[in-house]
Design a protein around this motif. Structure first.
Motif, mmCIF file in Angstrom:
data_model
loop_
_atom_site.group_PDB
_atom_site.id
_atom_site.type_symbol
_atom_site.label_atom_id
_atom_site.label_comp_id
_atom_site.label_asym_id
_atom_site.label_seq_id
_atom_site.Cartn_x
_atom_site.Cartn_y
_atom_site.Cartn_z
ATOM 1 N N TYR A 2 0.844 -1.243 0.108
ATOM 2 C CA TYR A 2 0.161 0.027 -0.135
ATOM 3 C C TYR A 2 0.704 1.140 0.015
ATOM 4 O O TYR A 2 2.054 1.138 0.549
ATOM 5 N N THR A 3 0.371 2.459 -0.511
ATOM 6 C CA THR A 3 1.079 3.528 -0.425
ATOM 7 C C THR A 3 0.124 4.544 0.164
ATOM 8 O O THR A 3 -1.318 4.368 0.175
ATOM 9 N N LYS A 19 -4.003 1.429 -3.566
ATOM 10 C CA LYS A 19 -3.281 0.284 -3.889
ATOM 11 C C LYS A 19 -3.704 -0.217 -5.369
ATOM 12 O O LYS A 19 -4.968 0.042 -5.666
ATOM 13 N N ASP A 20 -2.904 -0.012 -6.427
ATOM 14 C CA ASP A 20 -3.045 -0.464 -7.677
ATOM 15 C C ASP A 20 -3.946 0.652 -8.322
ATOM 16 O O ASP A 20 -4.934 0.135 -9.121
ATOM 17 N N GLY A 21 -3.746 1.785 -8.031
ATOM 18 C CA GLY A 21 -4.524 2.909 -8.583
ATOM 19 C C GLY A 21 -5.958 3.131 -8.002
ATOM 20 O O GLY A 21 -6.799 4.050 -8.528
ATOM 21 N N LYS A 22 -6.330 2.576 -6.965
ATOM 22 C CA LYS A 22 -7.607 2.702 -6.169
ATOM 23 C C LYS A 22 -7.440 3.156 -4.856
ATOM 24 O O LYS A 22 -6.448 2.772 -3.875
ATOM 25 N N SER A 24 -8.709 3.390 -1.050
ATOM 26 C CA SER A 24 -9.606 2.705 -0.415
ATOM 27 C C SER A 24 -10.106 3.487 0.751
ATOM 28 O O SER A 24 -11.202 3.007 1.264
ATOM 29 N N TYR A 120 -2.686 6.124 -14.164
ATOM 30 C CA TYR A 120 -3.842 5.367 -14.135
ATOM 31 C C TYR A 120 -5.253 6.126 -15.008
ATOM 32 O O TYR A 120 -6.104 5.566 -15.048
ATOM 33 N N LYS A 124 -2.929 6.922 -19.513
ATOM 34 C CA LYS A 124 -2.397 5.533 -19.376
ATOM 35 C C LYS A 124 -2.173 5.080 -20.798
ATOM 36 O O LYS A 124 -2.888 5.005 -21.838
ATOM 37 N N ALA A 309 1.923 7.784 -6.373
ATOM 38 C CA ALA A 309 2.774 7.110 -7.237
ATOM 39 C C ALA A 309 4.176 7.753 -7.366
ATOM 40 O O ALA A 309 5.086 7.227 -8.346
#
Length: 310
Positions: A2-3, A19-22, A24, A120, A124, A309
């Motif tokens: 996670y970032t 995480k992964d461009g989402k 949360s 993202y 992209k 990112a």
């Protein structure tokens, strides 16, 4: 891994787990614009700790804390932002003292917005992308092969302060002719105010209740759709100089894509209409293919996603 992305603004500090461009989970804290470096570090630290705690996570699960600032961010991790009472402030070192085992990165807010679109969003899949944000001013970001290009000292990609033409008012930076004095929301408002003060008849007078201080860029775009003469003149001028500015970008870097964000991009139907053809008028090789000109995907979340990112 996670970032955490943090978007520092004049009014609020927004943080999100990514995480992964989402995103949360998000949290927001009011900015203490006069608090200086120590208060800002305290507020960012509290936000990080709170968002990690509320998600039942450990800080060791966070690979990077990325932070975007509305100011000059050097490659040494220092930040200068008059609106936040920061002058060459060593923000990275201060945050690292709080989170010793987590990577900390900082960037200019327009640059991180460009990174979000590249990673993202609207840019992209392209190798070379440039984003310009048309808001109160004009910001910019250049991304090539996944890397932000910010120059030797971290102060590059100031697209809003490239010179376009002589203007009737000076830029806040002290120069005359900056791109942002022609194509920002502020520029649209100021030119409309100028024409109204000159006595031009327009429906915008009613929309602003005869108070030119109430004029917004949205009012002008709305009047343009109704073929209001003043709005037609203002937006035609705006489009001319936007094409000129984008032509400079194409001539210099020849990117694959140019993404337009910021509040002005909400009038995407007007902004994009005929824009590619207008840009080509300012190119030496008018028959060649040029960058795809698109509208940015992310609005309020661009800062969080881009900072995450870094």
């Amino acid at each position: 891994m996670y970032t955490i992305g943090i978007d520092v603004g004049g009014m609020s500090i927004k943080a999100g787990i990514v995480k992964d461009g989402k995103i949360s989970h998000k949290m927001v804290k009011e900015t203490d614009a006069n608090g200086g470096l120590d208060k800002l570090v305290e507020d960012i630290t509290d936000l990080v700790n709170d968002i990690v705690s509320q998600n039942n996570m450990d800080i060791n699960n966070i690979g990077t804390i990325g932070i975007g600032f509305p100011g000059v961010v050097t490659n040494k991790g220092t930040v200068t932002c008059v609106n936040l009472a920061l002058n060459n402030a060593p923000i990275v070192n201060k945050i690292k003292e709080k989170f010793e085992n987590t990577r900390v990165e900082v960037g200019n807010d327009a640059n991180v917005a460009a990174l979000a679109e590249y990673a993202y969003g609207s840019m992209k899949g392209y190798d070379t992308g440039i984003m310009i944000t048309l808001g109160t001013g004009i910001g910019g970001g250049v991304v090539i092969n996944g890397k932000l290009i910010t120059g030797a000292n971290g102060i590059g990609a100031e697209i809003g302060h490239t010179m376009i033409s002589t203007n009737y008012y000076d830029c806040n930076c002290g120069n005359n002719g900056c791109f942002e004095t022609f194509c920002s929301a502020t520029a649209i408002i100021r030119y409309t105010q100028k024409l109204v003060e000159e006595g031009r008849e327009t429906a915008i007078r009613e929309a602003c209740q005869n108070n030119i201080g109430n004029i917004t860029a949205k009012m002008v775009f709305d009047a343009y759709r109704e073929k209001d003469e003043v709005a037609l003149e203002v937006i035609t001028r705006f489009k001319k100089y936007l094409a000129m500015g984008l032509g400079n970008i194409v001539n210099f870097l020849d990117p694959q894509v140019i993404s337009i964000g910021g509040g002005v991009s909400n009038a995407s139907d007007i902004v994009l209409e005929g824009l590619t053809e207008q840009v080509k008028e300012y190119l030496p090789f008018k028959e060649t293919e040029i960058a795809d000109i698109v509208i940015a995907k992310f609005k309020n979340d661009a800062g969080i996603l881009g900072a995450s990112a870094l």
